[in-house]
Design a protein around this motif. Structure first.
Motif, mmCIF file in Angstrom:
data_model
loop_
_atom_site.group_PDB
_atom_site.id
_atom_site.type_symbol
_atom_site.label_atom_id
_atom_site.label_comp_id
_atom_site.label_asym_id
_atom_site.label_seq_id
_atom_site.Cartn_x
_atom_site.Cartn_y
_atom_site.Cartn_z
ATOM 1 N N UNK A 1 -34.456 -34.643 -13.008
ATOM 2 C CA UNK A 1 -33.072 -34.373 -13.382
ATOM 3 C C UNK A 1 -32.104 -34.674 -12.234
ATOM 4 N N UNK B 1 -39.180 -19.515 -22.363
ATOM 5 C CA UNK B 1 -39.033 -20.648 -23.277
ATOM 6 C C UNK B 1 -39.171 -20.146 -24.697
ATOM 7 N N UNK C 1 -33.921 -22.647 -20.118
ATOM 8 C CA UNK C 1 -33.796 -23.931 -20.808
ATOM 9 C C UNK C 1 -33.713 -23.689 -22.299
ATOM 10 N N UNK C 2 -32.759 -24.323 -22.951
ATOM 11 C CA UNK C 2 -32.619 -24.237 -24.414
ATOM 12 C C UNK C 2 -32.600 -22.789 -24.884
ATOM 13 N N UNK D 1 -30.227 -18.891 -25.354
ATOM 14 C CA UNK D 1 -28.956 -18.166 -25.396
ATOM 15 C C UNK D 1 -28.011 -18.682 -26.459
ATOM 16 N N UNK E 1 -30.556 -25.240 -17.999
ATOM 17 C CA UNK E 1 -30.342 -26.532 -18.653
ATOM 18 C C UNK E 1 -30.229 -26.342 -20.149
ATOM 19 N N UNK E 2 -29.416 -27.177 -20.762
ATOM 20 C CA UNK E 2 -29.330 -27.216 -22.225
ATOM 21 C C UNK E 2 -29.132 -25.840 -22.844
ATOM 22 N N UNK E 3 -28.185 -25.103 -22.320
ATOM 23 C CA UNK E 3 -27.879 -23.784 -22.880
ATOM 24 C C UNK E 3 -26.370 -23.644 -22.987
ATOM 25 N N UNK E 4 -25.892 -22.894 -23.974
ATOM 26 C CA UNK E 4 -24.459 -22.892 -24.279
ATOM 27 C C UNK E 4 -23.620 -21.972 -23.386
ATOM 28 N N UNK F 1 -26.320 -30.010 -18.778
ATOM 29 C CA UNK F 1 -26.229 -30.045 -20.236
ATOM 30 C C UNK F 1 -25.839 -28.698 -20.803
ATOM 31 N N UNK F 2 -24.895 -28.046 -20.134
ATOM 32 C CA UNK F 2 -24.345 -26.784 -20.639
ATOM 33 C C UNK F 2 -22.909 -27.037 -21.092
ATOM 34 N N UNK F 3 -22.123 -25.972 -21.174
ATOM 35 C CA UNK F 3 -20.772 -26.136 -21.704
ATOM 36 C C UNK F 3 -19.711 -26.108 -20.606
ATOM 37 N N UNK G 1 -24.077 -32.501 -15.050
ATOM 38 C CA UNK G 1 -24.918 -31.766 -14.101
ATOM 39 C C UNK G 1 -24.058 -31.189 -12.998
#
Lengths: 575, 197
Positions: free
Chosen positions: A79, A435, A459-460, A462, A484-487, A510-512, A554
C-alpha cells in the motif's frame, strides 16, 4: 533528591534495560535525565522521521546500538510506493561523522543501499551486529562489504528482505581470520551460494548458534554443515528438495542426532516431506518451528513431525494443516505461546483449510497461548467468545477472515460480539487486528475495554465516524492506528488533535477523509507531519474545482520533532 | 463541525437478517486507481489480478470472487511471503503446466512448462535444453542404455517411470519430474510398470 553519587545511580540504571523503562527514568528529574542519557547505549526509534540523527546523537553520545523503523506497516501489503522514503544512508552518514562507537544496527522496512552498507562497514571499528528486516534496495555487493570489512562481525541476520542477488562471492569475502560469527541468516537470498566458502566459514565459526540457509543449499551440503556445527541452536533448512541418495540421507541423520542444542527449526523452502523424519530425534527439544514457507509439507508428514514436538512454544504454519492438524497441535504442544497460521492459497481458491474449530481447539488445549495470527475462511461469535474464555492472556490477537465483510457464518450477524468478548477478557491485549463484518459496535467495545491496546489494524469495518471516535477516545495507550477501506472521515480525524501527540502514527487509506480535512489538521498541529500519498493522480487534486472535498486516497500522519522531511518524492504531499 | 465528506449515503453496509443471502453484502471500495506497476507493488501483480480503476466516485462492487481478488493488499500477507508462496502455487499445481524438474548432481531446481511439449519426444528435447546434457533425451526414449532414468511424481504422490502411460494421461498427473541416476533407481521404490491409477 540524589542521595548517591552519579556513578552509583548510573550503575543502578545499568540494570534497567527496556526502552520504556529507560524513557521513564529520564523523565524523573534533570539530574536523572543527564545521567541516563550519557549511559544509554541502546536506542529504539519507531519512526525514522520522528527525529533526526543529529539530535539523537546530541542526546545520546554513547550510543552503541540503534534500531530504526521506516515505512508504515501497511507497506508490507504494497500500500506504500517503493520510493516513499525510509532511507538509511543519511543516518549512517551522520553516525559515521560523529564517530560514535556503533556496534549494532537493526533496521525494519527501510531502504538500504550498497553504498550505505559499504559506509557502515568502514566507519565503525567495533561493528558487530546487522539485522535487516523487510528492507530493500541493496545487493549482495553490499553484503560483501560487510563481510570483508567488519572484523568482529557477530550477527548478519537478513529477514525477508528484497535483495538483488548478483550471484557473486560475498560469502568468500569473509576473511579467514573471521571466526566470531554467531548468527548467519541469508535465507532470503535467491541466488546460488558458494557452498565451499560457506562450509569453510561455518567450520571456522565455533560460536555459530543460528544458521539459516537459502534455497540453493542442497541436502548433502546441509549434512556437512550440520556436521561442522553441532552446537547449532537455530537452523533454517534451505532446499530439502532432492530425494537424497541413501548415503547423504544417512549422513544427515547422523549429523542431526549430534545437534543436541537445536531448539529452533525453519525453512524447508522446497521440501521432500518424507525426509522430515530425519529430524524426529531432536524434535523433543524444539521450542520454535516455522514451516510457513514449506508448502509441500502437509498431511501425515506434518502431523508426525508435530507429534514429536512436545516442548514447542512457537509455531508458524500454513493453513493446510487443517482443523484436524490444529487439534493435534492442541493436544501435543502444551507449552505453546505463539501461533501463526498463514494462508496457503492466496489466489482465492476458497478451500476451507482452517475454520473457527481449529482456533477453538488451540485455545482449549494451549493455556499459555498469548500471541496469535490466524488466517481463516470463516468465524463465529460463539467461537470467539469461547476463545476469550479459554485464553484471557492474549497480548496479540490478529484474526484475518479472508473474505472482507464476512459475517458469522452460522448466525449471519456481525462479529462485534465475538471481538468484544476478546477485548473484554484479555486485559493485557496490546495488539489487535480484526476482520469480517463489523459495525461501530465493535469499536465501542474496543474503546471501552482495550485499555492496554497499542496497535490496532482496521479494514473494511465500521459504519460511521463514531467507530473511530470510540477508539481515539477510549484507548489511552494507542500508539499505532492503521485503517483501510472504512467509512471514517474528517469529523473523526479532527475531533481530538492532541490525541496524535500521544501516538506514533495514524494511517488511513480508502476512507472518507478529505483533503481539506487533512489541511485543517496540519494547520492545527504543526508538530505533526501529515502526508498525502497520491501516486497516480499528481494533478487531479489540484485541477479539481472541489479540491477541498476531494477524498484522500492515502494519508499517513506521525508526530515529529524535526518538521517536514526533505526526502519525500513528488507524489507525497506533506501538508 | 462540517458534515460534508461523511457521505453517509455511500457507506451502505447492509446487515442482512439471519439466514439472508450473504451475496447481498457489498464490499465498499474506494476509487482504486490503477497502480503504477513499475513504481510500486510491482511484485503483487504476479499473484493478484489487476486493480479496478475508476473515476473519483466510490465504487460498489458485489461480493464476488472476482471482486475479492482485486482488492489491493488483501489478504494482508506481506509481499515477501506472497512472492514465495506464489512460486510454490504456480509450480506445484497439477495441470497448470509448470512442474519442477530436478536432476541428481545439480543443486538447482529447474521449472518447465509441460504444456509446451506435445509428446515425449518434445519433452526429451526440452529436458535436454534445460540441463544442457544430451543424455536425458536418450534416457526417455531408450531407457535401458542410459546412466539416467526419468521419473515423475504423480497426483497420488507415487513415483513412476516416465514414458509408460499415454502422453495426455502423463501431463495430467505429473506433479514433478526427476532425473535420477540409474544406480540409485533400484532401491527407490518406483511403482512397477503397468499399475493402474
Amino acid at each position: 533528591m540524589n542521595y548517591f553519587p552519579d556513578e552509583v545511580i548510573e550503575h543502578v540504571f545499568d540494570f534497567v534495560t527496556s526502552h520504556k523503562d529507560r524513557n521513564a527514568i529520564s523523565l524523573v528529574c534533570k539530574s536523572w535525565y543527564k545521567i541516563e542519557r550519557f549511559s544509554r547505549q541502546k536506542v529504539f526509534i519507531g519512526n525514522c522521521y520522528a527525529i533526526n540523527p543529529e539530535r539523537l546523537l546530541r542526546r545520546f553520545p554513547c550510543l552503541k546500538s540503534l534500531t530504526l523503523k521506516g515505512k508504515p506497516h501497511f507497506a508490507d501489503f504494497n500500500l506504500v510506493p517503493h520510493e516513499w522514503g525510509g532511507f538509511v544512508l543519511p543516518w549512517i552518514e551522520a553516525l559515521a561523522r560523529s564517530r560514535v562507537g556503533l556496534e549494532e544496527l537493526r533496521l525494519k522496512r527501510m531502504v538500504v543501499t550498497d553504498e550505505s552498507l559499504e559506509l557502515l562497514s568502514r566507519s565503525f571499528v567495533n561493528f558487530k551486529s546487522l539485522v535487516l528486516v523487510s528492507c530493500e534496495g541493496f545487493t549482495t555487493d553490499g553484503l560483501a562489504s560487510i563481510a570483508a570489512n567488519c572484523r568482529h562481525l557477530r550477527d548478519l541476520d537478513l529477514q525477508e528482505n528484497e535483495i538483488d542477488d548478483h550471484r557473486g562471492q560475498w560469502l568468500s569475502c569473509f576473511p579467514d581470520t573471521c571466526t566470531t560469527l554467531v548468527t548467519l541468516n541469508f535465507a532470503c537470498l535467491e541466488g546460488e551460494t558458494n557452498l565451499v566458502a560457506l562450509e569453510r566459514l561455518v567450520a571456522r565459526s565455533p560460536n555459530l548458534k543460528s544458521l539459516k540457509l537459502n534455497r540453493a543449499v542442497p541436502l548433502d551440503a546441509l549434512a556437512r554443515l550440520m556436521a561442522c556445527a553441532p552446537q547449532i541452536v537455530d537452523l533454517g533448512v534451505g532446499s530439502y528438495e532432492n530425494d537424497p541418495d541413501s548415503e547423504s540421507y544417512m549422513k544427515l541423520k547422523a549429523a542431526i542426532k549430534k545437534c543436541t542444542s537445536l531448539r529452533s527449526l525453519s525453512g524447508f523452502l522446497e521440501a521432500a516431506p518424507h525426509c522430515l523424519s530425519a529430524f524426529h530425534p531432536i524434535c523433543h527439544n524444539l521450542t520454535s518451528l516455522n514451516l510457513s514457507y514449506a508448502a509441500e509439507i502437509h498431511g501425515s508428514h506434518l502431523i508426525k513431525l508435530i507429534q514429536h514436538c512436545k516442548k514447542l512454544q512457537r509455531l508458524w504454519i500454513l493453513d493446510s494443516i487443517g482443523d484436524k492438524g490444529l487439534e493435534v497441535v492442541a493436544s501435543t504442544c502444551k507449552e505453546l505461546q505463539e501461533l501463526r497460521v498463514f494462508p496457503s492459497d492466496l489466489l482465492g481458491g476458497g478451500n476451507t483449510a482452517v475454520t473457527e474449530e481449529g482456533l477453538v481447539a488451540i485455545s482449549a488445549g494451549c493455556p499459555k497461548l498469548h500471541s496469535i495470527l490466524y488466517f481463516c475462511q470463516q468465524m463465529t461469535n460463539a467461537a470467539l467468545v469461547t476463545v476469550a474464555k479459554n485464553c484471557p492472556n492474549f497480548i496479540r490477537f490478529r484474526l484475518c477472515i479472508l473474505e472482507p465483510n464476512k459475517p458469522d457464518h452460522v448466525t449471519s450477524q456481525p462479529l462485534d460480539e465475538g471481538f468484544g468478548a476478546i477485548v473484554k477478557a484479555c486485559k493485557s491485549l496490546r495488539r489487535l487486528s480484526h476482520s469480517g463484518l463489523l459495525t461501530d459496535q465493535v469499536f465501542l467495545y474496543i474503546g471501552m475495554y482495550a485499555n492496554q491496546l497499542e496497535m490496532l489494524s482496521i479494514a473494511f469495518a465500521g459504519d460511521t465516524d463514531k467507530g473511530m471516535l470510540y477508539v481515539l477516545n477510549g484507548c489511552k495507550k494507542m500508539k499505532k492506528l492503521e485503517i483501510r477501506d472504512s467509512p471514517f472521515g474528517d469529523t473523526a480525524l479532527l475531533a481530538d488533535v492532541s490525541k496524535y501527540e500521544t501516538m506514533r502514527s495514524l494511517w488511513m487509506s480508502s476512507c472518507e477523509v478529505t483533503l481539506s480535512g487533512c489541511k485543517r489538521l496540519a494547520q492545527k498541529a504543526p508538530w505533526l507531519n501529515v502526508e498525502i500519498i497520491n501516486e497516480n493522480d499528481n494533478n487531479r487534486m489540484e485541477e479539481n474545482g472541489h479540491e477541498g472535498r476531494q477524498k484522500v486516497d492515502k494519508m499517513y500522519l506521525y508526530r515529529t520533532v524535526v518538521g517536514t522531511r526533505m526526502d519525500a518524492p513528488p507524489f507525497v504531499w506533506i501538508l | 463541525m462540517e458534515k460534508e465528506g461523511l457521505g453517509l449515503e455511500i457507506t451502505e453496509l447492509r446487515l442482512g437478517l439471519p439466514g439472508r443471502d450473504v451475496a447481498e453484502k457489498m464490499i465498499k471500495k474506494r476509487a482504486f486507481t490503477e497502480m503504477n506497476m513499475t513504481s510500486s507493488g510491482s511484485n503483487s501483480d504476479q499473484c493478484e489480478s489487476g486493480v479496478v480503476s475508476s473515476g473519483g466516485d466510490v465504487e460498489k462492487v458485489n461480493d464476488s470472487p472476482a471482486a475479492k481478488s482485486q482488492v489491493v493488499g488483501w489478504p494482508p500477507v506481506c509481499s515477501y511471503r506472497r512472492k514465495n508462496s506464489c512460486k510454490e502455487a504456480a509450480t506445484t499445481k497439477v495441470g497448470l503446466g509448470y512442474v519442477k524438474v530436478s536432476m541428481d548432481g545439480v543443486p538447482y531446481l529447474r521449472k518447465m512448462d509441460l504444456g509446451s511439449s506435445q509428446d515425449y519426444d518434445d519433452l526429451a528435447f526440452a529436458l535436454d535444453k534445460l540441463f544442457g546434457f544430451r543424455g536425458i533425451g536418450v534416457a526417455l526414449k531408450d531407457g535401458d542404455n542410459c546412466e539416467y532414468v526419468t521419473i515423475y511424481e504423480d497426483k497420488d504422490g507415487d513415483w513412476m517411470l516416465a514414458g509408460d502411460v499415454p502422453w495426455g494421461m502423463f501431463i495430467e498427473s505429473c506433479k514433478r519430474l526427476r532425473i535420477m541416476r540409474r544406480s540409485d533407481a533400484s532401491g527407490f521404490g518406483l511403482q512397477p510398470r503397468g499399475v493402474d491409477e
